[in-house]
Design a protein around this motif. Sequence first.
Motif, PDB file in Angstrom:
ATOM      1  N   ALA A   1      29.768  36.087  41.577  1.00  0.00           N
ATOM      2  CA  ALA A   1      30.903  36.809  40.999  1.00  0.00           C
ATOM      3  C   ALA A   1      30.561  38.284  40.850  1.00  0.00           C
ATOM      4  O   ALA A   1      29.411  38.648  40.557  1.00  0.00           O
ATOM      5  CB  ALA A   1      31.270  36.215  39.642  1.00  0.00           C
TER       6      ALA A   1
ATOM      7  N   ARG B   1      28.763  31.804  40.440  1.00  0.00           N
ATOM      8  CA  ARG B   1      30.058  31.997  41.099  1.00  0.00           C
ATOM      9  C   ARG B   1      31.163  32.296  40.090  1.00  0.00           C
ATOM     10  O   ARG B   1      32.178  32.914  40.422  1.00  0.00           O
ATOM     11  CB  ARG B   1      30.427  30.757  41.907  1.00  0.00           C
TER      12      ARG B   1
ATOM     13  N   GLY C   1      30.568  33.902  37.193  1.00  0.00           N
ATOM     14  CA  GLY C   1      30.249  35.095  36.419  1.00  0.00           C
ATOM     15  C   GLY C   1      29.295  34.880  35.268  1.00  0.00           C
ATOM     16  O   GLY C   1      29.207  35.719  34.367  1.00  0.00           O
TER      17      GLY C   1
ATOM     18  N   SER D   1      34.693  29.730  43.798  1.00  0.00           N
ATOM     19  CA  SER D   1      35.022  31.038  44.365  1.00  0.00           C
ATOM     20  C   SER D   1      36.443  31.089  44.906  1.00  0.00           C
ATOM     21  O   SER D   1      37.093  32.132  44.852  1.00  0.00           O
ATOM     22  CB  SER D   1      34.028  31.379  45.482  1.00  0.00           C
TER      23      SER D   1
END
Length: 579
Positions: free
Chosen positions: A568, A289, A291, A140
Amino acid sequence: MTDGGTSPRGMRGGLVSYGDEEFALFLRTAFIKGAGYTDDALDRPVVGIVDTGSGFNPCHGNVPQLVEAVKRGVMLSGGLPVEFPTISLHESFSHPTSMFLRNLMSMDTEEMIRALPVDAVVLIGGCDKTVPAQLMGAASAGKPAIQLVTGSMLTGSHRGRTVGACTDCRAFWGRYRAGEIDAAEISEVNGRLVGSVGTCSVAGTASTMACVAEAAGIALPGSATPPAPTADRTRIAELTGRRAVEMAHEGLTIDRVLTVEALENALRVLLAVGGSTNGLVHLAAVAGRLGYALDLDRFDQISRETPVLVNLKPAGEHYMEHLHRAGGVPRLLRELRDLLNLDALTVTGRTLGEELDDAPEPFPQDVIRPRTEPIYPEGGIAVLRGNLAPGGAIIKQVAASPELLDHRGRAVVFEDAADLAARIDDEDLDVHPDDVLVLKHIGPVGAPGMPEAGYIPIPRKLARQGVKDMVRVSDGRMSGTAAGTIVLHVSPEAALGGTLAHVRTGDVIRLSVSERLLELEVDEAELANRARQAPARPLPTPGRGYGRLFAEQVTQAEEGCDFRFLQAETIRGTVPRPR
């Protein structure tokens, strides 16, 4: 982050917002010079070193030595190493469970990486939830990052037998519950199971995450398996520090390494190691995180074509130190080469294929099997579907009893962990060896925190009769060090009204791993009637603090038990990818 793509910003990075950047830099350097730094040191690329040492974390007992070795490597490459602390989690010292605190550690890691003027970061972690928390947070934060695991403990010895935590912990405790050994011997073995600092010496979650981190390319080749107290582990730390400086100059951010191809490689190795079921939850969280959504059905497809090759407890015979001597993850990757995404970039700046081209030549050993002689013909984990788990459930088939993999049995139901504790050893409990033990309300929301209570103990009266395994079903997790015919991560969990909530003692449950089926043999009309009549069971929702945040935001196991607001914002696809 870098300035202009490849120029580290050093102490100029992430300046405090005073409205005057030069004044902010002036203040920053004034304060840090109070620690004795020179201008020359402060003009170099800054490599942050995440220090997760803690007196409550023996798995991280070698962190001080690793920090010093990383610092040496950073300085040899012309960088400035600066360590900083974050939360440290140990499985046995984190009430109610370390899984409850994993997301908090990930937030701590992410925000400190964002806040501090680091051009790259070395993540030092080991015990179960620390490596996933670090990878989630670093993913992230988006800066160049490289993972360094603390390494496994050395084995011990009990009456001439090699032992190690924590598969042997469970085996000896099971024998003690069954009356096969006495209090004196269980006390004796207690001091033999853990031979040194470091993580569990079997294919538990810590070892699993070490192996999958290397397979994903986020850790140096050969770095997963050196035991914690060894010179190999210290040398890896120095090399990790050196490489972190180079990554800072190259601007090699984590998203360029942890791609969908890299995550697929990690899932392959999870299966081939016979690794912890927890590894699937953690990889789902890391993917989220970045996507990507975990596709359980596609994961099961690759499980069918990826055999277990590592002869490691609890599915095999050996320990992590033996895996290291056998060639470690590079040797395993050579066996899997045609199944891997060889173009995936690693933290070395080279592709996985290039690294394998230069990997040491194989030599005779019995820890890593060839594909023609697997430990198990499929992957270690299978995905189950059915009316009892419409969102999916999993089983570590490689560690299960073969005769129970296709089984029909009467359910013996425990409503929650307290009910289990109160009745499991009751001599009047109506239970038989071919029954199915069912435990509800130990999922992410229901516990809360999804503890490793899915390893339901064999009722004492059956254990004393010699029963070693039974089919067990829950919405919780189990330790990667555990073995048994245990169905986990039933989704949706009971606390959210999943079918599991409506199972009653006496119902028949059918498990068929060959058909990937988990079925409650109760018709839909009766289940609907039970749902209507079910007494309201309030969710465990703390009134304040982190506990409330957890209860409100945690996702189900197939999404990694992450907080929804930390995932995400854009879904880029699935992992594994559809063919």
